[in-house]
Design a protein around this motif. Sequence first.
Motif, mmCIF file in Angstrom:
data_model
loop_
_atom_site.group_PDB
_atom_site.id
_atom_site.type_symbol
_atom_site.label_atom_id
_atom_site.label_comp_id
_atom_site.label_asym_id
_atom_site.label_seq_id
_atom_site.Cartn_x
_atom_site.Cartn_y
_atom_site.Cartn_z
ATOM 1 N N ARG A 85 45.638 55.287 33.708
ATOM 2 C CA ARG A 85 45.876 56.008 34.962
ATOM 3 C C ARG A 85 45.429 55.413 35.991
ATOM 4 O O ARG A 85 46.137 54.255 36.207
ATOM 5 C CB ARG A 85 44.759 57.297 34.857
ATOM 6 N N MET A 86 44.569 55.894 36.997
ATOM 7 C CA MET A 86 44.410 55.090 38.321
ATOM 8 C C MET A 86 43.497 53.623 38.318
ATOM 9 O O MET A 86 43.933 52.847 38.705
ATOM 10 C CB MET A 86 43.284 55.974 39.136
ATOM 11 N N SER A 87 42.533 53.946 37.308
ATOM 12 C CA SER A 87 41.560 52.436 37.414
ATOM 13 C C SER A 87 41.098 51.960 35.959
ATOM 14 O O SER A 87 40.242 51.466 35.684
ATOM 15 C CB SER A 87 40.409 52.794 38.102
ATOM 16 N N GLY A 88 41.694 52.595 34.887
ATOM 17 C CA GLY A 88 41.437 52.021 33.368
ATOM 18 C C GLY A 88 41.681 50.780 33.123
ATOM 19 O O GLY A 88 42.790 50.161 33.552
ATOM 20 N N GLN A 89 40.783 49.979 32.411
ATOM 21 C CA GLN A 89 40.938 48.605 32.200
ATOM 22 C C GLN A 89 40.690 48.578 30.479
ATOM 23 O O GLN A 89 39.746 49.186 30.075
ATOM 24 C CB GLN A 89 40.003 47.752 32.666
ATOM 25 N N LEU A 90 41.445 47.816 29.813
ATOM 26 C CA LEU A 90 41.092 47.637 28.515
ATOM 27 C C LEU A 90 40.487 45.962 28.292
ATOM 28 O O LEU A 90 41.326 45.179 29.158
ATOM 29 C CB LEU A 90 42.229 47.558 27.368
ATOM 30 N N LEU A 91 39.320 45.564 27.907
ATOM 31 C CA LEU A 91 38.922 44.455 27.945
ATOM 32 C C LEU A 91 38.647 43.837 26.552
ATOM 33 O O LEU A 91 37.977 44.655 26.059
ATOM 34 C CB LEU A 91 37.596 44.354 28.836
ATOM 35 N N TRP A 92 38.882 42.747 26.340
ATOM 36 C CA TRP A 92 38.592 42.092 24.889
ATOM 37 C C TRP A 92 37.437 41.254 25.178
ATOM 38 O O TRP A 92 37.817 39.882 25.819
ATOM 39 C CB TRP A 92 39.999 41.360 24.526
ATOM 40 N N VAL A 93 36.489 41.472 24.454
ATOM 41 C CA VAL A 93 35.234 40.624 24.774
ATOM 42 C C VAL A 93 34.237 40.194 23.507
ATOM 43 O O VAL A 93 34.597 40.875 22.445
ATOM 44 C CB VAL A 93 34.218 41.676 25.872
ATOM 45 N N PRO A 94 33.307 39.303 23.677
ATOM 46 C CA PRO A 94 32.691 38.892 22.525
ATOM 47 C C PRO A 94 31.742 40.048 22.277
ATOM 48 O O PRO A 94 31.635 40.924 23.060
ATOM 49 C CB PRO A 94 31.881 37.815 22.982
ATOM 50 N N ALA A 95 31.503 40.366 20.844
ATOM 51 C CA ALA A 95 30.761 41.617 20.065
ATOM 52 C C ALA A 95 29.441 41.476 21.029
ATOM 53 O O ALA A 95 29.172 42.599 21.011
ATOM 54 C CB ALA A 95 30.550 41.316 18.737
ATOM 55 N N ASP A 140 44.262 42.058 32.928
ATOM 56 C CA ASP A 140 44.666 41.825 31.857
ATOM 57 C C ASP A 140 43.771 41.886 30.720
ATOM 58 O O ASP A 140 42.309 42.125 31.068
ATOM 59 C CB ASP A 140 45.636 40.928 31.435
ATOM 60 N N LEU A 141 43.831 41.856 29.361
ATOM 61 C CA LEU A 141 42.938 42.194 28.419
ATOM 62 C C LEU A 141 41.653 41.038 28.553
ATOM 63 O O LEU A 141 40.521 41.450 27.965
ATOM 64 C CB LEU A 141 43.588 42.093 27.030
ATOM 65 N N PHE A 142 42.071 39.919 29.237
ATOM 66 C CA PHE A 142 40.924 38.960 28.964
ATOM 67 C C PHE A 142 40.421 38.749 30.339
ATOM 68 O O PHE A 142 39.717 37.844 30.721
ATOM 69 C CB PHE A 142 41.776 37.661 28.779
ATOM 70 N N GLY A 143 40.749 39.878 31.343
ATOM 71 C CA GLY A 143 39.851 39.905 32.761
ATOM 72 C C GLY A 143 40.778 38.980 33.735
ATOM 73 O O GLY A 143 40.069 38.946 34.891
ATOM 74 N N ALA A 144 42.198 38.578 33.329
ATOM 75 C CA ALA A 144 42.660 37.925 34.345
ATOM 76 C C ALA A 144 43.484 38.631 35.216
ATOM 77 O O ALA A 144 44.364 39.456 34.801
ATOM 78 C CB ALA A 144 43.343 36.721 33.676
ATOM 79 N N PRO A 145 43.657 38.364 36.552
ATOM 80 C CA PRO A 145 44.803 39.003 37.372
ATOM 81 C C PRO A 145 46.007 38.885 37.055
ATOM 82 O O PRO A 145 46.473 37.740 36.470
ATOM 83 C CB PRO A 145 44.235 38.770 38.800
ATOM 84 N N GLY A 146 47.077 39.752 37.411
ATOM 85 C CA GLY A 146 48.523 39.385 37.244
ATOM 86 C C GLY A 146 48.779 38.909 38.570
ATOM 87 O O GLY A 146 48.285 38.581 39.782
ATOM 88 N N ALA A 147 50.040 38.111 38.537
ATOM 89 C CA ALA A 147 50.619 37.062 39.787
ATOM 90 C C ALA A 147 51.858 37.498 40.325
ATOM 91 O O ALA A 147 52.310 36.795 41.522
ATOM 92 C CB ALA A 147 50.857 35.646 39.433
ATOM 93 N N TYR A 148 52.045 38.629 40.235
ATOM 94 C CA TYR A 148 53.322 39.217 40.916
ATOM 95 C C TYR A 148 53.303 39.773 42.075
ATOM 96 O O TYR A 148 54.301 39.783 42.899
ATOM 97 C CB TYR A 148 54.039 40.293 40.193
ATOM 98 N N ARG A 149 52.018 40.089 42.620
ATOM 99 C CA ARG A 149 51.758 40.577 43.977
ATOM 100 C C ARG A 149 52.273 39.717 45.062
ATOM 101 O O ARG A 149 52.908 40.187 46.090
ATOM 102 C CB ARG A 149 50.236 40.761 44.275
ATOM 103 N N GLU A 150 52.165 38.351 44.934
ATOM 104 C CA GLU A 150 52.647 37.557 45.878
ATOM 105 C C GLU A 150 54.271 37.453 46.052
ATOM 106 O O GLU A 150 54.910 36.870 46.908
ATOM 107 C CB GLU A 150 52.073 36.143 45.654
ATOM 108 N N ARG A 151 54.851 38.126 45.272
ATOM 109 C CA ARG A 151 56.400 37.945 45.003
ATOM 110 C C ARG A 151 56.775 39.516 45.671
ATOM 111 O O ARG A 151 58.207 39.558 45.753
ATOM 112 C CB ARG A 151 56.664 37.902 43.669
ATOM 113 N N HIS A 152 55.932 40.254 45.868
ATOM 114 C CA HIS A 152 56.306 41.773 46.698
ATOM 115 C C HIS A 152 57.118 41.327 47.816
ATOM 116 O O HIS A 152 56.683 40.543 48.781
ATOM 117 C CB HIS A 152 55.294 42.669 46.965
#
Length: 306
Positions: free
Chosen positions: A76-86, A232-244
Motif C-alpha cells: 500500500r502507501m508506506s509498507g516495506q519488507l526488510l531482510w535483516v540479521p536475526a 528494496d529488501l536490503f534497504g537500498a533506494p531505487g534509481a529510476y526517479r532521476e529518469r522521470h
Amino acid sequence: MPELPEVETVRRGLVDTIVGRRIDGVAVTGMRTVRRTSAEAVYDGLMGTTPVAVRRRGKYLTVELDSGYHVMIHLRMSGQLLWVPADADEPVHTHVAVTFGGKPARRLLFVDPRTFGEVVVYDPADVAAEIPELHRLGVDPIADVFDRPVLAAILRHRSRRMKPLLLDQHLIAGIGNIYADEILHRAGVHPEAISSRLSPSSVTRLHEAIGTILATAVEHRGSTLADARYVDLFGAPGAYRERHRVYGRAGERCLTCGRGVIRRLTETGRATAYCPVCQRRPFKPQRSRAARVESREPTPPPTRGA
Ligand SMILES: [Zn+2]
C-alpha cells in the motif's frame, strides 16, 4: 505508493532470500496489518513452513508455501519488507517479523508507518472469497501476455480518459500515478484522451511505452521519492526517479521536446503531470454555449458585387 517496478524489485529480492528457507519464528505485533484475518491465523499459517515460490500480480506479492497455503503481501502507501540479521534491532512500525532458519538465521520484517499494508495467509482455492480484489485484477503487463491486441481490446471497448484507465487495477494491474504519467508522456498521449478514440498509431506507441517504461524502471530497481518510503529488501533506494520525465517536474521545461513546460492537472482526482507539446489534446475543447448559439445564426447572404 510502490507500483509494479518497486514491487517486482522486492519480489526478486525475496526469491533470492526466503525461497527454500524454513520459517522458525513468527511475531505479529501490528493488528491492522493482519486485520483481514487475525494474528493467530498469520502465525499458524507461517510457522514451520518453507516458501517455495514468490510471485507478483500488479502491486500484490504472493508467496507460495510448502503447506499449499499462500501469503498475500500488499505494501500500500508506506509498507516495506526488510531482510535483516536475526539480531538486528527492529525499526519502529515493525508489525510482522518472520525468522528464517539457516546459517546465519535472518529475519524478514514488515514495516509500515501508515498501516494501510496487509499480510494475509490464505488457501489459494478460496482466493475469490478471501481476497476478491486480487482475484479480480486485470492483466499484468510483465507477468502476463500483454501484446498489442490485448491492450487494443482494453482501450476499444471503453470510453474513458486515459489517465484513470491506466490506474484502474481491474483493467491493467500494477500501474500507479508515477508510471501512468511517464507512460502517457512517452507515448505522446494526453491524459484526458478518450481510450476508444485513440488512433492505431497511438495504441502502438502506448503499448511500446508501457513495456519500455516498466521494464526500464525494474532494471533501475524502481523509484524512491523524496520521502524515501520505498526501499528494496536490503534497504537500498531505487534509481529510476532521476529518469522521470514528467512526474514531479511541473513547471520545468520538458526534457523530451525542450519546448513545453510541464503542467499539472488535478481534475481527475490525482495530480497528473504532462507536457502540452509532446501530449497534445487529441480533441477540440468544448465550445462555450455562447459560441454554439452564435454559430446557429443564419449566415448573411453574400453581397453582390463585393
Ligand atoms: Zn515535451
